[in-house]
Design an enzyme around this catalytic site. Structure first.
Site, short mmCIF file in Angstrom:
data_model
loop_
_atom_site.label_atom_id
_atom_site.label_comp_id
_atom_site.label_asym_id
_atom_site.label_seq_id
_atom_site.Cartn_x
_atom_site.Cartn_y
_atom_site.Cartn_z
N HIS A 143 65.29 39.36 39.89
CA HIS A 143 65.51 38.49 38.76
C HIS A 143 66.65 37.53 39.04
O HIS A 143 67.39 37.66 40.03
CB HIS A 143 65.79 39.32 37.51
CG HIS A 143 64.58 40.02 36.97
ND1 HIS A 143 64.57 40.72 35.79
CD2 HIS A 143 63.31 40.11 37.47
CE1 HIS A 143 63.37 41.22 35.57
NE2 HIS A 143 62.59 40.87 36.58
N GLU A 152 69.60 37.04 37.68
CA GLU A 152 70.95 37.58 37.74
C GLU A 152 71.25 38.20 39.10
O GLU A 152 72.32 37.99 39.69
CB GLU A 152 71.14 38.63 36.64
CG GLU A 152 70.93 38.10 35.24
CD GLU A 152 69.51 38.27 34.72
OE1 GLU A 152 69.34 38.56 33.53
OE2 GLU A 152 68.55 38.12 35.52
N CYS A 157 68.64 44.57 34.93
CA CYS A 157 69.74 43.67 35.30
C CYS A 157 71.05 44.04 34.61
O CYS A 157 72.13 43.74 35.13
CB CYS A 157 69.36 42.23 34.95
SG CYS A 157 68.01 41.57 35.95
N TRP A 190 38.29 6.52 39.98
CA TRP A 190 39.31 7.26 39.27
C TRP A 190 39.81 6.40 38.12
O TRP A 190 40.03 5.19 38.29
CB TRP A 190 40.47 7.62 40.18
CG TRP A 190 40.09 8.53 41.30
CD1 TRP A 190 39.84 8.19 42.58
CD2 TRP A 190 39.93 9.94 41.20
NE1 TRP A 190 39.55 9.29 43.33
CE2 TRP A 190 39.60 10.39 42.50
CE3 TRP A 190 40.03 10.88 40.17
CZ2 TRP A 190 39.37 11.75 42.78
CZ3 TRP A 190 39.82 12.21 40.46
CH2 TRP A 190 39.49 12.62 41.74
N ARG A 245 48.56 21.84 37.48
CA ARG A 245 47.67 22.95 37.84
C ARG A 245 48.45 24.09 38.48
O ARG A 245 48.20 25.27 38.21
CB ARG A 245 46.61 22.46 38.83
CG ARG A 245 45.53 21.59 38.22
CD ARG A 245 44.55 21.11 39.28
NE ARG A 245 43.53 20.21 38.74
CZ ARG A 245 42.63 19.58 39.48
NH1 ARG A 245 42.61 19.73 40.79
NH2 ARG A 245 41.75 18.78 38.91
N ASP A 274 30.62 16.21 37.82
CA ASP A 274 31.64 15.82 38.80
C ASP A 274 31.77 16.76 40.00
O ASP A 274 32.41 16.39 40.99
CB ASP A 274 33.01 15.73 38.12
CG ASP A 274 33.05 14.68 37.02
OD1 ASP A 274 32.22 13.75 37.07
OD2 ASP A 274 33.89 14.80 36.11
N LEU A 307 39.06 21.80 41.23
CA LEU A 307 40.09 22.28 40.30
C LEU A 307 41.18 23.09 41.00
O LEU A 307 41.74 24.03 40.44
CB LEU A 307 39.46 23.11 39.18
CG LEU A 307 38.36 22.42 38.37
CD1 LEU A 307 37.79 23.37 37.33
CD2 LEU A 307 38.89 21.15 37.70
N SER A 357 27.88 28.85 28.87
CA SER A 357 27.18 29.80 28.00
C SER A 357 25.94 30.40 28.64
O SER A 357 25.69 31.61 28.54
CB SER A 357 26.78 29.10 26.69
OG SER A 357 27.91 28.62 26.02
N GLY A 385 35.42 17.92 29.25
CA GLY A 385 34.87 16.77 28.58
C GLY A 385 35.07 16.85 27.08
O GLY A 385 35.67 17.79 26.55
#
Length: 358
Positions: free
Chosen positions: A44, A46, A78, A164, A178, A194, A198, A217, A291
């Protein structure tokens, strides 16, 4: 504390679902050590600050952006290290709402005779850890809706051409976002149009790849899509309704895609249940890159926390050209969703508008 907050930000994308934490040690008016939580499961902030110290810490003041932990997790508490090092005073930006801490760390330090002050730069620390604060208290992910549009509000031309809209600088920033989110979410319509990857393609950030989530779905994700073909190297989750074709699901699983059934609503994945399930999988943050229809579904379900909208200096026209949010739309402006804490900045030739859904 400002320095501690700046240090904490270096852990962005590497510590999820832990919080971003920075620490600075000061003695006799001089900084003698500093650190931040660098990676999930590792030391961590600390402890890293103590490790960097150039002199004895007895009598020093520790500035830390979040209440020190007092429980045994992947690392020791900690508070024990702080007490053992002889720190005289601890300044904390935020108390930790994690039920395993929740004031106990502060109480432990005070019981050991250490002066503890809480609230320095609290607003800045709260903003920095907005993802953690939501997730640790609700187990639901923070959702950022990212979109890119022209000056006339289009995300593609009437023929569907969208590459683009924004320039190179904006696209670099999207890759950074991302890397700071645990998952990127898109819909099957975007995939079919497209064929996106990703992923993160930035020098030095390739190791922090998000989980790719497709809301699909009926399990239509093509086996020859870039997402399906790369599922063995970088996780792809397909979220479908219970009635999705079994043979399609079997083929996708054989390709390495992880398939999960969500509650359905008129044949579509129910968004609240989707977010609940992703939260249960340990995902504290989602970047929605989709979209108009899926964006609308998330907004209608009140699951979007933040909007990140790029506006490019282009005009394409076309009554049928798609816009960032579909659906029927509101009837009156008084019914429109609004943003608060709006920030505007220039990114190359584009403008970025960022704010939280009110």
């Amino acid at each position: 504390m400002s320095r501690a907050i700046a240090l904490a930000d270096r852990g962005g994308g590497f510590v999820h679902p832990n919080p971003l934490v920075g620490a600075v040690l000061v003695k006799d008016g001089c900084v003698i050590g500093e650190g931040w939580h660098e990676r999930y499961g590792e030391a961590h902030a600390e402890v890293n600050a103590f490790r960097s110290c150039v002199e004895n810490t007895r009598g020093a003041t520790l500035y830390v952006t979040l209440e020190p932990c007092c429980h045994q997790g992947k690392t020791p508490p900690c508070t024990g290290e702080i007490i053992a090092r002889g720190v005289a005073r601890v300044v904390v930006a935020l108390a930790d709402p994690n039920p395993l801490v929740a004031g106990q760390g502060i109480a432990c330090l005070r019981a050991a005779g250490i002066v503890v002050e809480v609230g320095a730069r609290a607003a800045a620390a709260r903003e920095q850890n907005r993802v953690f604060l939501k997730y640790i208290t609700t187990r639901r992910p923070w959702v950022t809706l990212k979109t890119a549009m022209t000056l006339d509000g289009k995300i593609a031309t009437r023929t569907g051409d969208s590459r683009w809209i924004t320039g190179p600088a904006a696209r670099v920033l999207v890759h950074e976002e991302r890397s700071r989110h645990m998952a990127v979410v898109t819909g099957i319509g975007t995939v079919l149009a497209d064929d996106p990857m990703l992923d993160v393609r930035l020098p030095g950030r390739e190791a922090r790849q998000p989980v790719r989530v497709v809301v699909d779905s009926c399990a239509r994700l093509p086996l020859d899509s870039r997402l399906a073909r790369s599922a063995g190297e970088q996780p792809v989750l397909l979220m479908h309704v219970p009635g999705a074709p079994a043979e399609r699901l079997e083929a996708l699983r054989a390709a390495g895609v992880s398939c999960h059934a969500c509650l359905g609503n008129e044949g579509r994945v129910e968004i609240v249940d989707l977010c609940r399930r992703l939260g249960e999988m340990g995902m504290d943050s989602l970047l929605l890159e989709a979209g108009g229809e899926l964006n609308h579904a998330f907004l209608a379900a009140r699951q979007v926390d933040e909007v990140m909208a790029f506006v490019a200096p282009l005009i394409v026209g076309g009554a049928g050209a798609k816009t960032p949010v579909g659906g029927a739309g509101v009837a009156r402006l008084s019914e429109a969703l609004s943003c608060t804490g709006v920030k505007v900045r220039r990114v190359g030739a584009d403008i970025l508008v960022r704010g939280k859904i009110k």
